[in-house]
Design an enzyme around this catalytic site. Structure first.
Site: not given
Ligand code: GLU
Length: 340
Positions: A85, A88, A210, A262, A280
């Site tokens: 993430s 992003k 993505y 988060y 994550v």
């Molecule tokens: N590729 C992970 C997902 O989409 C990223 C989640 C994350 O790092 O929060 O679930």
């Protein structure tokens, strides 16, 4: 326009040169933080993407990079992990650079959702994903920057991140395959977005984009330099490369500030007080605007999905160096004042 011209660069004249003594002091603080928390064993490694479960739970790395180009490291800073993430904010920056804010914000909002990162929900008021830091928003953003064939837009994304990191980055194809295979929840989000008219019918392409974005391999130094590039109005402080169009960084950093951690984002804003993003895989990067970038990594996560040791290290770095955006002592150059 890319980056900022040299004459506008604040460090060109205002920043004092760092003495070897001060460099040693900073290194000492980072080493102390590393040793203080390396024994903390709480949390669990993410396994919902099976390949992530192979991470070594002992790994713990810290890196701090200044806008002057000094880099301080401790522990397993060279260990690579997938960006997840933490990709992003960079994808959002690229969408803003490609389409401008007006068009981009037709597809994604700027409001904290209060929901988990992978929630299958759109903002009931606007019909858009809440923000670019939750998966729905990130998939909408991926759709905005994807090309056909998708290899071209994946390469453009990796190029952008490589510029910010100051070295050539690459994908982890095992993690990519693992997420592509198991990412049904993200596929569901993709089709929800299509149904809501947020993304076009090339849903598979958007998801491929993505998933690939999440699979870029980085280490703590890369994250710290990417953050320092943001802090340095879009210019990589080590290579001098102009990477980000600085006029959009305020959108990206503002959303990181309110939505980057988060369900812990509000607490983070109070306790650490920096625009940041976690992933994550166990990484966190934070930006001290006009001053420095922080990159930390340790794969064991707390209940909110944030790195346990990473949070502890960032909290201590922020309090030790007075980095909190609203700290009374932070007048925009507290870190440099600490050095004087
Ligand atoms: N590729 C992970 C997902 O989409 C990223 C989640 C994350 O790092 O929060 O679930």
């Amino acid at each position: 326009m890319q980056g900022a011209p040299d004459r506008e660069s604040p460090q060109a004249s205002a920043t004092p040169a760092m003495t070897p003594f001060l460099e040693t002091q900073i290194q000492k603080v980072i080493d102390e933080i590393y040793h203080k928390y390396k024994g903390v064993d709480d949390g669990t490694v993410a396994t919902y993407i099976p390949e992530l479960g192979k991470a070594n739970p002992k790994h713990f790395g810290i890196c701090l990079a200044t806008v002057e180009g000094q880099v301080f490291t401790a522990g397993d800073w060279e260990q690579e992990f997938t960006i997840q993430s933490m990709s992003k904010p960079f994808a959002f920056q690229m969408a803003l650079e490609k389409h401008g804010p007006e068009e981009t914000l037709k597809h994604v909002g700027l409001e904290p959702s209060g929901e988990a990162f992978n929630s299958i929900e759109l903002d009931p008021k606007t019909g858009r994903p809440f923000n670019p830091m939750v998966n729905a928003g990130a998939i909408a953003v991926a759709s905005l920057i994807k090309q056909s064939p998708v290899q071209a837009s994946i390469a453009a994304f990796v190029d952008k991140l490589s510029g910010a990191a100051g070295r050539r980055l690459r994908l982890d194809y095992s993690v990519l395959a693992s997420e592509t295979e198991t990412g049904n929840r993200n596929r569901a989000i993709g089709y929800l977005l299509l149904n809501a008219g947020i993304i076009d019918e090339q849903v598979q392409l958007s998801l491929d984009q993505y998933f690939a974005q999440c699979s870029v391999l980085v280490n703590c130094r890369d994250l710290a330099l990417m953050a320092a590039t943001m802090a340095n109005i879009g210019n990589n402080p080590v290579t001098g490369q102009s990477v980000f169009d600085f006029q959009f960084l305020k959108y990206v950093m503002a959303v990181m500030f309110s939505c980057g951690l988060y369900d812990f984002a509000g607490n983070w804003a109070v306790e650490v007080g920096l625009p940041a993003k976690s992933g994550v895989s166990g990484g966190i990067f934070g930006v001290v605007n006009r001053q420095l970038g922080i990159g930390v990594y340790s794969p064991k996560l707390d209940a909110q999905g944030n790195s346990v040791r990473g949070i502890l290290a960032c909290r201590e770095l922020a309090s030790h160096f007075g980095l909190h955006t609203f700290d009374f002592s932070n007048v925009g150059s507290s870190f440099m004042q600490w050095l004087l």
